[in-house]
Design an enzyme around this catalytic site. Structure first.
Site, mmCIF file in Angstrom:
data_model
loop_
_atom_site.group_PDB
_atom_site.id
_atom_site.type_symbol
_atom_site.label_atom_id
_atom_site.label_comp_id
_atom_site.label_asym_id
_atom_site.label_seq_id
_atom_site.Cartn_x
_atom_site.Cartn_y
_atom_site.Cartn_z
ATOM 1 N N TYR A 84 0.880 -1.343 0.050
ATOM 2 C CA TYR A 84 0.174 -0.162 -0.269
ATOM 3 C C TYR A 84 0.959 1.350 -0.029
ATOM 4 O O TYR A 84 1.766 1.404 0.481
ATOM 5 C CB TYR A 84 -0.965 0.131 1.143
ATOM 6 C CG TYR A 84 -1.696 1.457 1.366
ATOM 7 C CD1 TYR A 84 -2.775 1.439 0.567
ATOM 8 C CD2 TYR A 84 -1.262 2.440 2.131
ATOM 9 C CE1 TYR A 84 -3.580 2.517 0.628
ATOM 10 C CE2 TYR A 84 -2.233 3.620 2.095
ATOM 11 C CZ TYR A 84 -3.310 3.767 1.094
ATOM 12 O OH TYR A 84 -4.009 4.844 1.314
ATOM 13 N N TRP B 32 1.228 5.576 -1.580
ATOM 14 C CA TRP B 32 0.845 6.606 -2.564
ATOM 15 C C TRP B 32 1.915 6.707 -3.942
ATOM 16 O O TRP B 32 1.596 7.528 -4.726
ATOM 17 C CB TRP B 32 0.818 8.058 -1.790
ATOM 18 C CG TRP B 32 -0.636 8.161 -1.329
ATOM 19 C CD1 TRP B 32 -1.476 7.536 -0.743
ATOM 20 C CD2 TRP B 32 -1.264 9.517 -1.891
ATOM 21 N NE1 TRP B 32 -2.442 8.111 -0.463
ATOM 22 C CE2 TRP B 32 -2.610 9.257 -1.313
ATOM 23 C CE3 TRP B 32 -0.997 10.641 -2.746
ATOM 24 C CZ2 TRP B 32 -3.745 10.545 -1.437
ATOM 25 C CZ3 TRP B 32 -2.143 11.679 -2.729
ATOM 26 C CH2 TRP B 32 -3.336 11.568 -2.351
HETATM 27 N N1 MGD Z 1 -0.994 8.356 12.497
HETATM 28 C C1 MGD Z 1 -1.708 8.135 11.517
HETATM 29 N N2 MGD Z 1 -1.393 7.646 10.452
HETATM 30 C C2 MGD Z 1 -1.732 7.699 9.223
HETATM 31 C C3 MGD Z 1 -2.604 8.405 8.818
HETATM 32 C C4 MGD Z 1 -3.264 9.424 9.800
HETATM 33 O O1 MGD Z 1 -3.857 10.262 9.588
HETATM 34 N N3 MGD Z 1 -2.586 9.389 11.204
HETATM 35 N N4 MGD Z 1 -2.959 8.461 7.616
HETATM 36 C C5 MGD Z 1 -2.836 7.366 6.743
HETATM 37 C C6 MGD Z 1 -3.275 7.677 5.232
HETATM 38 S S1 MGD Z 1 -4.619 8.033 4.923
HETATM 39 C C7 MGD Z 1 -2.480 7.410 4.255
HETATM 40 S S2 MGD Z 1 -2.997 7.488 2.666
HETATM 41 C C8 MGD Z 1 -0.961 6.711 4.618
HETATM 42 C C9 MGD Z 1 -0.016 7.031 3.699
HETATM 43 O O2 MGD Z 1 0.958 6.234 3.818
HETATM 44 P P1 MGD Z 1 2.076 5.898 2.331
HETATM 45 O O3 MGD Z 1 1.225 6.202 1.232
HETATM 46 O O4 MGD Z 1 2.656 4.678 2.347
HETATM 47 O O5 MGD Z 1 3.228 7.157 2.519
HETATM 48 P P2 MGD Z 1 4.084 7.722 1.553
HETATM 49 O O6 MGD Z 1 5.084 8.453 2.343
HETATM 50 O O7 MGD Z 1 3.336 8.661 0.493
HETATM 51 O O8 MGD Z 1 4.809 6.581 0.786
HETATM 52 C C10 MGD Z 1 5.187 6.715 -0.367
HETATM 53 C C11 MGD Z 1 6.421 5.797 -0.636
HETATM 54 O O9 MGD Z 1 6.787 5.637 -1.972
HETATM 55 C C12 MGD Z 1 7.988 6.180 -2.209
HETATM 56 N N5 MGD Z 1 8.234 6.506 -3.642
HETATM 57 C C13 MGD Z 1 7.728 7.593 -4.212
HETATM 58 N N6 MGD Z 1 7.785 7.768 -5.540
HETATM 59 C C14 MGD Z 1 8.409 6.259 -5.987
HETATM 60 C C15 MGD Z 1 8.327 5.487 -7.091
HETATM 61 O O10 MGD Z 1 8.324 5.877 -8.254
HETATM 62 N N7 MGD Z 1 8.845 4.371 -6.909
HETATM 63 C C16 MGD Z 1 8.912 3.808 -5.889
HETATM 64 N N8 MGD Z 1 9.381 2.370 -5.600
HETATM 65 N N9 MGD Z 1 8.704 4.445 -4.614
HETATM 66 C C17 MGD Z 1 8.187 5.492 -4.655
HETATM 67 C C18 MGD Z 1 8.377 7.552 -1.258
HETATM 68 O O11 MGD Z 1 9.854 7.815 -1.295
HETATM 69 C C19 MGD Z 1 7.737 6.988 -0.332
HETATM 70 O O12 MGD Z 1 8.636 6.012 0.649
HETATM 71 O O13 MGD Z 1 -0.826 7.041 6.001
HETATM 72 C C20 MGD Z 1 -1.785 6.702 7.115
HETATM 73 N N10 MGD Z 1 -1.185 6.836 8.236
HETATM 74 N N1 MGD Z 2 -0.543 18.539 2.680
HETATM 75 C C1 MGD Z 2 -1.121 17.235 2.798
HETATM 76 N N2 MGD Z 2 -2.285 17.193 2.295
HETATM 77 C C2 MGD Z 2 -2.911 15.750 2.285
HETATM 78 C C3 MGD Z 2 -2.183 14.752 2.804
HETATM 79 C C4 MGD Z 2 -0.670 14.704 3.248
HETATM 80 O O1 MGD Z 2 0.138 13.889 3.784
HETATM 81 N N3 MGD Z 2 -0.425 16.082 3.198
HETATM 82 N N4 MGD Z 2 -2.665 13.190 2.694
HETATM 83 C C5 MGD Z 2 -3.948 13.305 1.911
HETATM 84 C C6 MGD Z 2 -4.530 11.974 2.336
HETATM 85 S S1 MGD Z 2 -3.824 10.463 1.661
HETATM 86 C C7 MGD Z 2 -5.729 11.726 2.489
HETATM 87 S S2 MGD Z 2 -6.360 10.396 2.958
HETATM 88 C C8 MGD Z 2 -6.407 13.282 3.130
HETATM 89 C C9 MGD Z 2 -6.936 13.256 4.684
HETATM 90 O O2 MGD Z 2 -7.844 14.105 5.062
HETATM 91 P P1 MGD Z 2 -8.348 13.946 6.357
HETATM 92 O O3 MGD Z 2 -8.793 12.905 6.736
HETATM 93 O O4 MGD Z 2 -9.286 15.028 6.443
HETATM 94 O O5 MGD Z 2 -7.024 14.491 7.086
HETATM 95 P P2 MGD Z 2 -6.497 14.709 8.485
HETATM 96 O O6 MGD Z 2 -5.555 15.901 8.324
HETATM 97 O O7 MGD Z 2 -6.291 13.274 9.288
HETATM 98 O O8 MGD Z 2 -7.972 15.182 9.451
HETATM 99 C C10 MGD Z 2 -8.426 16.403 9.262
HETATM 100 C C11 MGD Z 2 -8.897 16.863 10.597
HETATM 101 O O9 MGD Z 2 -9.938 15.996 11.251
HETATM 102 C C12 MGD Z 2 -9.595 16.609 12.811
HETATM 103 N N5 MGD Z 2 -10.313 15.326 13.366
HETATM 104 C C13 MGD Z 2 -9.407 14.322 13.698
HETATM 105 N N6 MGD Z 2 -10.284 13.544 14.364
HETATM 106 C C14 MGD Z 2 -11.349 14.094 14.643
HETATM 107 C C15 MGD Z 2 -12.696 13.880 15.422
HETATM 108 O O10 MGD Z 2 -12.796 12.610 15.769
HETATM 109 N N7 MGD Z 2 -13.721 14.443 15.210
HETATM 110 C C16 MGD Z 2 -13.680 15.787 14.426
HETATM 111 N N8 MGD Z 2 -14.670 16.694 14.373
HETATM 112 N N9 MGD Z 2 -12.311 16.177 13.912
HETATM 113 C C17 MGD Z 2 -11.356 15.415 13.989
HETATM 114 C C18 MGD Z 2 -8.097 16.926 12.882
HETATM 115 O O11 MGD Z 2 -8.313 18.034 13.622
HETATM 116 C C19 MGD Z 2 -7.626 17.263 11.604
HETATM 117 O O12 MGD Z 2 -6.819 17.910 11.229
HETATM 118 O O13 MGD Z 2 -5.399 14.425 3.156
HETATM 119 C C20 MGD Z 2 -4.642 14.215 1.952
HETATM 120 N N10 MGD Z 2 -4.060 15.653 1.737
HETATM 121 MO MO MO Z 3 -4.881 8.769 2.741
#
Ligand code: MGD
Ligand code: MGD
Ligand code: MO
Length: 775
Positions: free
Chosen positions: A114, A116
């Protein structure tokens, strides 16, 4: 230097840029001239494209190389690495894959991988890995995403599909014209709107929000963080306790019911099962009426705020936005289901500007008005292995082979895993309870990783295959979530021995006798033309005109036309529910789902309910602070954590932790202190920022800091996933629950130095690499 419009283009999840290249090196990335609100994240790559954090050759962990698969797996992350040639590494991997599949079967290979990765239709790391593994018999795969797994399982039972409605949120233009009240559970964080998966042409969120303010729309930010809505929008801030949104929604629903404000006609025509839900709401089934007073004791928003919000919502055109973060908590199935139920009671679903939307500004595309392009992609082939995991159950898979698990009405078994392969994702970023994952990580015999930089994933692998960055290859940025299609130029040559993921797999495929099956007899340029041409054909069938391939490549980009009619979610269903039924068993919105009820899950019954999360401020004993680990403003996940944009935001060299002044005073803490965050599961360091714009009792630390453990497991840089809990949302969705997490914080004296961005020890066995001048 050429005029800006003549510079070559590249694209990323956070924006499109033109590149200034000098002597074969990318010197600067200038935002695309059509992006009216570019993101600074793009600059993050510039000082890390070369240098010590870049992986220059294939590498093998020393004990694995000396002792073979399974040797000293406890030394992952500690052993030095040995440089090897591509020929050597391809043979080692082919031999190991054959050993595993012949002795244990293909299901012993976990290729769920999994993550991005990077933007670009062809060089999509996961697609490349999966096609390769399918060519050799398949792999155990993963289902759904970390973003909103609970909704991906739940919402199809309620609306018939989740993605359809996610992708067709009512657009901002319609909100500006029709909405009078916007109620945002989890706010509308502009920081997240910088991103869209697959490539972003123009950022629309800021403009969309400014339009709400200009139209005089009332906005309510229901979140523990005030910063989840822009200050200029002058939103009302209701700082509820984290994870209590469902209770608050129930309090609003009860008020509507109590005061005769429910649209019964809408419920009768468009929904199923309100009669099952109502006795729960009134307390007939469990003796607890879900009144506003009841809700107030749980969410700690005053009763009057709940009742007056309910009346306001019933009196005017109301859009309810529910943040994706609400799915990433214990019982994360419930908030979306309850928000839909609440919107149904208001009866405005399908009307312009009313109803619900899933996470405005969770990404740039939510609220856009796009022609959805039926894009072709690099075919992954067929996977002959049936075994899979819900994506966030990775540690369980490795720790408990043979154990059964419940998921969305079925029971499955975790297979035994011998080999793990990750390309384009970072479990040391995304997974919860990293100390538990570290135990699980010792189980497989072999861990192979394709990466470009020495992040925590690469450091904890056995075999590392150095891949290129998007700046080093040609591609096409094309996604259904953005109207711009961009020709991505190769701006610089691959770093040292780095290869494109496709070429990495082609090399191993050759070694294993499946080269033709993998490459289809094409190189990367051939494939890009094929993918583009197939898309043109599909687009034509859908009445969408695209330029031919050569015209596209020479101009560098084009924009799909904005559809003539703005998007209103569920408009067709509302106008004729018989002609346009939902794909649910009843054809209507299922407030009660017989299917879900029949699963018999105690943690996810047949209609939305409030259930206490395993950790929240209502049961805070030893751990008095609720930790929100949300998405980082200055990067995407862990990508470019080591780059200049992210590093500039550090406090005392650590990831910032935001805390309320009273919580800081109670602990004798000051701005800039290095603090230790801890609970039973683990500990990390952070740099303190005291801010009254956070609810007392809540602390916030973004995700993304590279996991940097000392010998006790303390993360020195500030990765919050050492503290989060690795438990599924429920038996239904089994989604991740990072946002349900209690901790405490104390001053850290004698903080150890950060080593996250230093490469591991490398024993050179290849001739010294070409000398290169670093900037
Ligand atoms: N505590 C906490 N944990 C969370 C979340 C949270 O809200 N709180 N949010 C979750 C969510 S919504 C998400 S989507 C995940 C995201 O988790 P990931 O999608 O696993 O995070 P990334 O850092 O985007 O990982 C992408 C990796 O791909 C590598 N990469 C980039 N380009 C390439 C390429 O062309 N080839 C290869 N082989 N590698 C490449 C980058 O160097 C990086 O290491 O994290 C989750 N984890
Ligand atoms: N700059 C930047 N943008 C991103 C990403 C990134 O890594 N960097 N990741 C992308 C990805 S993969 C995803 S999935 C989306 C995720 O998008 P979201 O799920 O919206 O991301 P978060 O920033 O975890 O959460 C948004 C807000 O929800 C609030 N929150 C947390 N828990 C609760 C709760 O129980 N109740 C309420 N009411 N609020 C709460 C927190 O204050 C937080 O700032 O963002 C995307 N956009
Ligand atoms: Mo995500």
């Amino acid at each position: 230097m050429a005029a800006s419009q003549d510079l070559p283009l590249t694209s990323s999840h956070w924006g499109t840029y033109r590149a200034q290249v000098r002597d074969g090196e990318v010197e600067n990335l200038v935002p695309f001239e059509h992006d009216t609100d570019p993101s600074p994240i793009g600059q993050g790559i510039l000082n890390v494209q070369h240098g010590p954090t870049r992986i220059d050759t294939p590498m093998v962990r020393k004990s694995w190389l000396d002792g073979g698969p399974g040797c000293r797996t406890d030394l992952r992350g500690k052993d030095p690495f040995v440089q090897v040639s591509w020929e050597t590494v391809n043979t080692l991997i082919a031999t190991e894959l054959n050993r595993v599949r012949n002795n244990f079967g293909n299901q012993a290979i976990y290729g769920g991988s999994y993550g991005w990765a990077s933007a670009g239709r062809f060089h999509h790391a996961q697609s490349q890995l999966k096609r390769f593994l399918n060519c050799i018999g398949g792999f155990t795969w993963s289902k759904f995403t970390y973003s909103f797994a609970a909704a991906e399982a739940m919402i199809p039972h309620v609306l018939g599909s989740f993605r359809t409605y996610l992708d067709t949120s009512t657009c901002y233009d319609v909100l500006h014209e029709h909405t009078k009240l916007m109620v945002c559970f989890g706010g509308m964080p502009l920081k997240n709107g910088q991103i869209s998966q697959g490539g972003t042409g123009c950022h629309i969120q800021h403009g969309g929000m400014a339009g709400l303010a200009a139209a005089g729309i009332d906005i309510v930010n229901i979140s523990p963080l005030k910063s989840d809505l822009l200050d200029d929008l002058d939103a009302k801030w209701l700082a509820l306790r984290p994870n209590t949104d469902v209770a608050m929604m129930l309090g609003i629903a009860h008020t509507l019911h109590n005061e005769g404000l429910v649209d019964r006609a809408f419920l009768d025509t468009f929904t199923e099962g309100y009669g099952h839900f109502l006795p729960y709401l009134t307390g007939q089934t469990d003796g607890i009426p879900k009144t506003a007073e009841w809700a107030a004791t749980i969410c700690e928003v005053p009763t009057t705020s709940i009742t007056s919000l309910a009346r306001h919502m019933a009196a005017t055109r109301t859009m309810i936005s529910v943040s994706w973060s609400l799915t990433r908590q214990d019982h994360g199935e419930q908030p979306f289901w309850m928000a839909i139920t609440l919107a149904a009671m208001l009866g405005q679903i399908g009307l312009p500007g009313g109803g619900f939307g899933f996470g405005y500004s969770a990404m740039n595309y939510i609220g856009g008005n796009y022609t959805i392009i039926p894009g072709a992609s690099f075919p992954q082939g067929d996977n002959r292995v049936e075994a899979f995991i819900p994506v966030a159950r990775i540690s369980d898979l490795l720790l408990h082979p043979g154990k059964t698990f419940d998921f969305n009405g079925q029971r499955h078994t975790y297979p035994e895993t011998k080999l793990v392969w990750w390309a384009g994702g970072n479990p040391f970023h995304h997974h919860q309870d990293l100390n538990r994952m570290m135990q699980a990580w010792q189980k497989p015999d072999t861990i192979i990783v394709n990466e470009w930089c020495w992040n925590s994933l690469a450091k904890h692998a056995d075999i590392i295959l150095p891949c290129t960055t998007p700046l080093e290859r040609t591609d096409i940025a094309m996604t259904s979530r953005d109207p711009y299609v961009v020709s991505m130029s190769q701006l610089t040559k691959p770093y040292e021995q780095a290869r494109n993921d496709h070429d990495i797999f082609a090399g191993i495929a050759r070694e294993m006798g499946v080269a033709d099956a993998f490459t289809g007899g094409r190189n990367d340029h051939d494939w890009q033309r094929v993918i583009y041409d197939q898309t043109v054909g599909r687009a034509e069938d859908a009445g969408i005109k695209m330029p031919d391939y050569d015209t596209f490549r020479s101009k560098g980009w084009f924009k799909l036309q904005t559809p003539p009619k703005p998007t209103v979610m569920l408009e067709a269903f509302r106008s004729d529910p018989h002609a346009n039924p939902l794909a649910t068993p009843s054809g209507r919105i299922e407030i009660f789902s017989q299917t879900v009820s029949d699963f018999g899950y105690d943690d996810c019954p047949g209609h939305p309910v409030w259930q206490e999360p395993y950790e929240w401020l209502g049961n805070a004993g030893t751990w008095p602070l609720h930790m929100i680990s949300n998405q980082p403003k200055d990067k995407l996940h862990s990508q470019f954590d080591h780059g200049q944009v992210s590093k500039a935001k550090r406090i005392s060299g650590r990831e910032p932790l935001t805390m309320h002044p009273k919580d800081a005073a109670a602990r004798g803490l000051n701005n800039g202190n290095i603090v230790r965050l801890f609970n039973d599961r683990g500990a990390c360091l952070a740099g303190l920022v005291i801010d009254p714009a956070i609810r007392q009792g809540v602390v916030q630390i973004s995700t993304g800091a590279w996991y940097d453990p000392d010998e006790t497991g303390l993360c020195k840089l500030g990765n919050p996933n050492v503290l989060t809990c690795d438990k599924g949302t429920s038996k239904l969705g089994q989604g991740p629950t990072a946002h349900s997490c209690l901790i405490d914080v104390e001053l850290c004296v004698n903080a150890p130095p950060v080593t996250a961005h230093q490469p591991p020890q490398i024993l050179q066995s290849l001739p010294p690499k070409a000398t290169r001048v670093h900037k």
